[in-house]
Write an enzyme that holds these catalytic residues in place. Structure first.
Site, mmCIF file in Angstrom:
data_model
loop_
_atom_site.group_PDB
_atom_site.id
_atom_site.type_symbol
_atom_site.label_atom_id
_atom_site.label_comp_id
_atom_site.label_asym_id
_atom_site.label_seq_id
_atom_site.Cartn_x
_atom_site.Cartn_y
_atom_site.Cartn_z
ATOM 1 N N SER A 10 57.816 49.258 -55.742
ATOM 2 C CA SER A 10 58.505 48.278 -56.581
ATOM 3 C C SER A 10 58.794 48.807 -57.980
ATOM 4 O O SER A 10 59.544 48.181 -58.726
ATOM 5 C CB SER A 10 57.667 46.995 -56.689
ATOM 6 O OG SER A 10 56.438 47.247 -57.337
ATOM 7 N N LYS A 21 54.918 38.809 -61.676
ATOM 8 C CA LYS A 21 55.317 39.913 -62.560
ATOM 9 C C LYS A 21 56.030 39.382 -63.810
ATOM 10 O O LYS A 21 55.730 39.815 -64.932
ATOM 11 C CB LYS A 21 56.219 40.882 -61.803
ATOM 12 C CG LYS A 21 55.493 41.670 -60.718
ATOM 13 C CD LYS A 21 56.440 42.571 -59.964
ATOM 14 C CE LYS A 21 55.682 43.392 -58.931
ATOM 15 N NZ LYS A 21 56.578 44.283 -58.152
#
Length: 805
Positions: free
Chosen positions: A657, A700
């Protein structure tokens, strides 16, 4: 290229509109009987229950909290009510082979009846048998038999005595036995008198004594035979009397159990054994035949007649349907049963009354539920279950036998036929692991019931979910919810699903939330659970678990971990990662840096060099080199040596990611273009520069937002996420409010070019037909720098030769 606009408020958190619900509270809703969104799993469970062929046992797989246990239990219970109650099972003494107790099958409720009947029979025999052997008739007949024997013996000795008298002898009884002695005038001669007799007379007496002694010996030899004949005659008489006494008692039992041949055989064997061992009833002590049998003595019981009792193993009296058993502790002996032992004279002994049933016995004829992980964690349990299912019998074998306990007397109980359906409950990883590694698994568990973790978030499903919430509050006697609180619970389910278009079916977490919201409603003295109570419960959950995330944020805020949220820097960018500690998931920013020099075209992952990089992360870094070569160095060698690192990372790094983030840092370092540190980035990238979906997008964003918020929002901060992750956004309200106030921004990125423009403020540029980018663009700066690296590398190579690197 047109700048990428920030996301709209409606894209950040898809809220459930309470006005779509026609109810005021969940108390008005009709309870829902079936679990929602599990049609595939329910169909599999129904199929597994309905099909009655061997091997069609069920494995219910899915994440914890998805309702596997509830669905399987409810459907099994529903089917069990229509099934007939199974048989009772008893173990009884084996009179031929005492170490192999006999299993008897009886109709439901028949086990206690047989046990009570045998107990009553024993009580009666304790009374009637001694009484029968104490009557006058018995004494007269016994005396007649014994007198016949005595008369016969007396006649033989009388004959010998008569003959001896004619020969001047007399038959005497001495401590040494019967002897003949000479007599005179009716008196036995003394030794001195005998010796004074003439020698001829002495010889004649000695010959007569020897002759009579031989005749006496022939009679004495006959005595044991006559005694045996007496005992046989007495035994026959006793047996005849015993039969006359107990046959009527057993006749009643034989008539009652006429349809059951196994019980008839047991009654015949017990009747014969009682007749054979009459002294146990007459003297209250064991017979010689019993003492010779190691399994006959009772264990821990003074009643030596325990061999005639019935060990009721499984009792289904009063049951109206088949049993549904959940075994919470599936140890080997808890499944297949056990034989208990007691210490006896330094060893361990047992008998058939110490055989105990297991879950397979209790569920036999019905259904058994077991947690697969618990089953596999118990020694011998998995193999024991497979053996029973394959053989369709329950065989009680103790681990003690496997471990060779030499001082333990063991039993071999007769196996019991097994007719049941087993449902294992576990997660997907465990199911596929068993399917791959155990060849028996697919043969024994042919029905896979796969439970969804989520369902589509449609208006219809939201209404069904509201009914489910109402059913859960009613069944657990909680306060009902108003529609605003119901909508908020549904929103939280979408958050747990990490998808605005899905609803999590982990109903266990919903139950927890309802119970905690009910607590706060009760604390506030309200009759309904309202929106504020749900919010309070959610915040309380977060607060209880938030100590470690707070410490992580504090290390950034106090400067121990360097993360910039303002300014610009070349080759440095804020990446976003997700940390998971048990059930707690939170995001935190990390500083990623890149340095470039002339080299052989390598992109070095420093984490990989020190074995701190997982395979997915290493793969993502290798993609970067491929992207650079294919895009910028088509007609010249990629002469670059780049180094990438997660700064101040002291644990392992895995996942791809951050690959787009690393690519941005790499492009910045090559082009010399500074990146805005007020932005954080997440997203993976492919070889064509497309930004791809990642997980944990909400956590996040919130992790970076928390740092920016505590340092002070400036209106220039934000996060770049993959455009394909927009549908997954279910952000906390504080983030949404900051975006609404223009203090924070979230940008959906589809391609690296879009992201690099936002991060540097410089146009990315589009290549012309010859693959050359416009002057002043990021891509042109990168291309020119790489071309320069190639020229310098070639010149260095020519000047120093191939041996010097």
């Amino acid at each position: 290229m047109t700048p990428v606009p920030a996301l709209k408020l409606t894209q950040l958190n898809t809220r459930t509109d309470p006005t779509q619900f026609a109810f005021a509270t969940t108390a008005e809703l009709e309870p829902i009987s079936d679990i929602i969104g599990q049609a595939r799993a329910v169909a599999a469970v129904e199929f597994g229950i309905g099909i009655r062929h061997p091997g069609y046992n069920i494995f219910a797989l899915g994440s914890p909290g998805t309702g596997k246990h509830t669905v399987v239990r409810d459907y099994l219970t529903q089917q069990a009510t229509d099934d007939p109650p199974p048989s009772d099972w008893c173990y009884v003494y084996n009179f031929q082979e005492p170490h192999r107790p006999v299993a008897l099958e009886l109709p439901a409720g028949g086990g206690p009846q047989l046990r009570a009947a045998m107990d009553e029979l024993l009580d009666e025999m304790r009374t009637v048998l001694p009484a029968a052997f104490e009557t006058d008739d018995y004494r007269v007949r016994r005396q007649a038999v014994e007198s016949t024997y005595q008369q016969r013996q007396d006649e033989e000795f009388s004959r010998l005595q008569t003959e001896a008298v004619t020969k001047g002898l007399n038959l005497l009884r001495t401590p040494n036995g019967l002897i003949f002695a000479p007599v005179r005038n009716g008196e036995v001669l003394k030794t001195e008198e005998f010796q004074q007799m003439a020698q001829a007379e002495q010889d004649a007496l000695k010959a007569a004594i020897e002759e009579m002694q031989e005749k006496l010996q022939r009679v004495v030899i006959q005595l044991p035979r006559w005694e045996r004949e007496l005992r046989k005659e007495l035994q026959a008489f006793h047996e005849e009397l015993a039969h006359v006494t107990i046959d009527p008692l057993f006749h009643e039992l034989h008539e009652h159990y006429a349809p059951q041949p196994a019980v008839q055989n047991y009654l015949d064997a017990a009747q014969a054994d009682i007749v054979e061992n009459l002294p146990m009833f007459l003297r209250g002590e064991e017979s010689e035949s019993q003492e010779s049998q190691p399994f006959a003595p009772p264990v821990g019981n003074s009643d030596h007649l325990v061999r005639y009792r019935v060990n009721l193993l499984v009792d289904h009296s009063g049951r109206t349907g088949a049993p549904v058993i959940y075994e919470d502790n599936p140890a080997y002996q808890n499944l297949v049963g056990r034989v208990e032992y007691v210490p006896h004279m330094g060893g361990l002994i047992t008998d058939f009354t110490h055989i105990k049933c297991g879950a397979l016995h209790m569920a036999n004829g019905g259904y058994l539920m077991i947690d697969a992980l618990k089953l596999l964690s118990q020694p011998f349990a998995w193999e024991g279950l497979k053996r029973a299912l394959r053989a369709e019998t329950i065989r009680i074998e103790t681990p003690g036998q496997m471990l060779s306990q030499a001082n333990a007397v063991s039993l071999e109980p007769q196996p019991i036929p097994l007719r049941l359906k087993v449902a294992l409950l576990g997660d997907r990883d465990l199911y596929y692991l068993l399917s791959q590694s155990d060849p028996d698994f697919d043969e024994l568990f042919k029905v896979m019931a796969d439970f969804n973790e989520e369902i589509e978030r449609t208006p219809e499903n939201q209404m069904l979910f509201a009914r489910l919430i109402g059913s859960m509050t009613a069944s657990r006697e909680l306060r009902h919810l108003d529609r605003e609180a119901t909508a908020r619970v549904i929103d939280q389910c979408a958050r747990v699903a990490a998808d605005a278009g899905k609803l999590s079916m982990r109903v266990a977490s919903v139950v927890d939330l309802l119970q905690e919201a009910d607590y706060f409603a009760g604390k506030a003295g309200d009759d309904l659970i309202q929106l504020a109570h749900v919010e309070q419960a959610l915040e309380a959950q977060r607060y209880r678990a938030w100590r470690i995330p707070e410490r992580s944020q504090e290390s950034i805020l106090d400067g121990a971990v360097r993360v910039q949220t303002a300014g610009a820097a070349v080759g440095q960018i804020n990446g976003l990662s997700v940390m998971q500690l048990g059930s707690l998931t939170f995001g935190q920013p990390s500083r990623i840096t890149a340095r470039v020099t002339i080299g052989r075209g390598e992109v070095v992952n420093i984490e990989r060099e020190v074995a701190m990089s997982g395979p997915s992360h290493s793969k993502g870094v290798l993609i970067l080199a491929s992207f650079l070569a294919a895009r910028y160095a088509v007609d010249f060698p990629l002469s670059l040596h780049a180094r990438l690192v997660f700064e101040q990372s002291y644990g392992g790094v895995d996942g791809d990611s951050a690959s787009s983030t690393e690519l941005y840092a790499l492009l910045s370092a090559i082009a010399g273009a500074p990146i805005r540190q007020s932005y954080a980035v997440t997203g993976s990238v492919d070889q064509f520069g497309n930004v791809q979906v990642i997980g944990g997008v909400n956590e996040k964003i919130e992790g970076f937002f928390a740092i920016c918020q505590r340092r002070g929002l400036t209106g220039e901060q934000g996060v770049l996420i993959p455009a394909t992750n927009v549908r997954h956004l279910m952000l906390r309200q504080e983030v949404v409010a900051a975006v609404a106030a223009g203090q924070f921004h979230i940008f959906p990125i589809s391609h690296i070019d879009e992201g690099i423009e936002l991060l540097t403020g410089v146009a990315a540029g589009v290549a012309d037909g010859e693959g050359v980018y416009a002057e002043g663009t990021i891509n042109r700066l990168v291309q020119d720098r790489l071309r320069d690296f190639a020229r310098r590398w070639s010149a260095f190579h020519r000047q120093n030769g191939p041996g010097l690197i």
